[in-house]
Enzyme design. Structure first.
Site, short mmCIF file in Angstrom:
data_model
loop_
_atom_site.label_atom_id
_atom_site.label_comp_id
_atom_site.label_asym_id
_atom_site.label_seq_id
_atom_site.Cartn_x
_atom_site.Cartn_y
_atom_site.Cartn_z
N MET A 161 0.85 -1.18 0.00
CA MET A 161 0.00 0.00 0.00
C MET A 161 0.88 1.24 0.00
SD MET A 161 -1.67 0.03 3.79
CE MET A 161 -0.71 -0.05 5.30
N TYR A 429 4.57 2.84 12.46
CA TYR A 429 3.85 2.73 11.20
C TYR A 429 2.43 2.20 11.36
CZ TYR A 429 5.96 -2.10 10.68
OH TYR A 429 6.38 -3.39 10.82
N GLU A 430 1.67 2.32 10.28
CA GLU A 430 0.23 2.01 10.27
C GLU A 430 -0.55 2.86 11.27
OE1 GLU A 430 -0.36 0.52 7.81
OE2 GLU A 430 1.41 -0.70 7.42
N GLY A 431 -0.11 4.09 11.45
CA GLY A 431 -0.74 5.00 12.40
C GLY A 431 0.00 4.94 13.72
#
Length: 577
Positions: A161, A429-431
């Protein structure tokens, strides 16, 4: 001291604590039961220990490199990935419609923990591919699904992504990548993305990029973002107009190619509805957030195994009772404190991961619509808790396990400093974990007017009421739950005040996690007498009592911080920082 898969603990959890019969009828009709589950997990543990773990330290040392614009991964990774795919692990939980095995997500979670613990850099390749496939399954057109999903599910092709840009990190509304319409429904994607894990590699096959971009007439902000499928190779086999601008030089996960990706009019196809790309991307993001939580759990377990083995062998100093000299450092109180803290998190975290995964399976496959909806809301509530708490505790666990080694933990050859470096990214990462805390306190608590979180607490209380004879474990958890309920009602009352929510959110999430771990420890201690393993029968209640006496009391201090409000954080003018 190699990676040790947690098979004994998994056997206990899946046969003594949890009832796999609670999983939807769909899986039982496929012949899924605890026997099959344990056979799969034993094989996954063997692959993790024998194939992936030996590549972890050498992969960190070698890293990835660029040659003539192409990414070359660490020696052994391409072959390991081919074996992983050939053995069917990429297809484990994927839908049979596109070649998947259709097994419960619960199994996927436990495999992910072992893979992440054995080799975090490697685990990102199949983990990101699965997330991209889930987003495409949920939002892609039938043509895109038929063209791409079978090979992604098989592992022949991989997926990534592409969200982040230099000026658009957490605030995706600032992204600038453009999508210009072409003929026959295609689009030309132009822009640069950074921090793209698995952005390119030398495993062979196509790499499917899910890219966020703006259409020409898109409104400003997050309401104007669309999602596009941009393959490395076009359907006719020709290279697409995308390239790796650079490899990021990182603190950890050196064997994972984190790329700057340039899209120079690359051909892509819309996934889902125009200007609703963020909705589609969050299908992948939520999957990945749970996956990242398991990375923290996996590293904590791997680090514990090495530290516990070392502590029993390393002779240093006298025992507190003045016994033999030198003595194994496992006899020293501070070493025991660190090892017990790590293990108390890992075993409760693993149990909570199974519980959440079972809710995912119910939300996707239960025959009853109301049951699916209720489970889905519980997963939504707990996703930020799993992501943030597991990675915070995971990093802290890696540091404590490294500390057990003393100076030997600081040098590379033991692999402990790599655990610390690798674990650190999972908090980011990923928020980031601060964002996860805001999501919990500012969004998830308010679902259905607070009914979801109150119902979850009621479920915990109901479980506590069913336990007899463990009052010294149950009572502290019940008291912490009462404190959490009080904090929750306070946050619901001030939910419109962004400053108060922001000031309270991080500490609140940790209290939430501690109560969840306590809930799991009550269940573990209750189930332990039924285990056939004498070691489990003896150890579990001891660990439960350690948790409620030495870790759960943190909730009181954290609650005091929450109740202090936003004032102390806002008092100092920005100019004085």
């Amino acid at each position: 001291m190699s990676y040790v898969p947690p098979i004994d603990d998994l056997r206990f959890l899946l046969t003594s604590m949890f009832d796999l019969e609670d999983l939807p009828k769909l899986f039982r009709e496929q012949g899924f039961d605890s026997g099959l589950a344990l056979a799969l997990l034993e094989e996954a543990g063997r692959f993790s220990a024998e194939t992936l773990a030996p590549l972890n330290l050498p992969g960190d040392t070698a890293g990835c490199r660029m040659e003539n614009g192409k990414v070359i991964t660490a020696p052994g990774f391409a072959n390991a990935y081919r074996r992983y795919a050939e053995n069917g692990w990429c297809a484990l939980s994927a839908t049979p419609e596109f070649g998947g095995q259709g097994l419960p997500h619960t199994m996927q979670v436990l495999v992910d923990e072992m893979v992440s613990g054995a080799n975090l850099s490697f685990g990102l390749f199949p983990g990101l591919t699965r997330g991209a496939a889930e987003a495409l399954t949920a939002h892609g057109s039938e043509a895109l699904k038929q063209a791409y999903l079978p090979r992604m599910v098989s592992g022949e092709w991989s997926g990534v992504m592409a969200l982040t840009e230099a000026a658009a990190g957490t605030d995706l509304g600032l992204l600038r990548t453009k999508a210009e319409p072409l003929a026959e429904g295609a689009f030309a994607i132009t822009g640069t993305k950074i921090f793209i894990s698995s952005g390119d590699h030398d495993f062979g096959g196509n790499i499917i990029h899910l890219v966020l971009a703006r259409l020409p007439d898109a409104p400003a902000g997050v309401k104007g973002i669309s999602l596009f499928l941009v393959p490395k190779f076009l359907p006719d086999g020709t290279p697409n107009s995308l390239s790796v601008g650079a490899l990021e030089h990182k603190m950890g996960i050196h064997a994972q190619p984190t790329c700057v990706m340039n899209y120079d009019g690359a051909t892509g196809w819309l996934v889902g509805v125009p200007n609703r790309g963020l909705n589609a991307m969050f299908t992948m993001m939520n999957t990945e957030r749970l996956f990242v939580g398991l990375q923290g759990l996996g590293i904590a377990h791997a680090a514990y195994c090495k530290a516990a083995a070392y502590a029993k062998e390393r002779l240093q100093g006298r025992t507190p009772s003045g016994g033999m000299n030198p003595a194994p450092i496992i006899e020293h109180a501070d070493v025991r404190r660190m090892l017990l803290s790590v293990r108390a998190f890992v075993e409760a975290g693993r149990a909570l991961a199974i519980w959440v995964a079972m809710q995912i399976d119910i939300s996707r496959h239960h025959e009853d619509t109301a049951a699916r909806d209720a489970a889905d809301k519980l997963v939504s509530l707990l996703t930020p808790v799993v992501k943030a708490a597991f990675t915070d505790f995971g990093f802290e666990s890696a540091v404590m396990a490294q500390q057990v080694f003393g100076g030997h933990g600081y040098v590379r050859e033991w692999g402990m400093e790599q655990f610390v470096r690798d674990a650190r990214i999972a908090q980011i990462y990923e928020g980031t974990n601060g964002v996860q805390a805001l999501d919990l306190a500012g969004r998830k608590l308010g679902m259905d007017g607070g009914a979801v979180v109150r119902g979850f607490f009621h479920r915990i209380e109901a479980d506590l009421c069913k336990v007899e004879g463990l009052e010294d474990i149950v009572t502290p958890v019940r008291e912490a739950l009462a404190l959490l309920r009080e904090l929750t009602e306070h946050l619901l009352a001030v939910s419109a005040d962004g400053a108060e929510i922001g000031a309270a959110s991080v500490e609140y999430l940790r209290v939430f996690a501690l109560v969840c771990f306590g809930w799991m420890w009550v269940g573990i201690a209750k189930a332990a007498p039924g285990s056939e393993d004498a070691g489990i029968r003896e150890a579990k209640p001891v660990l439960a009592r350690f948790f409620v006496t030495r870790m759960l009391p943190q909730a009181g201090a954290l609650a005091a911080s929450v109740k202090a409000g936003a004032g102390p954080l806002a008092a100092l003018p920005s100019s004085l920082f």
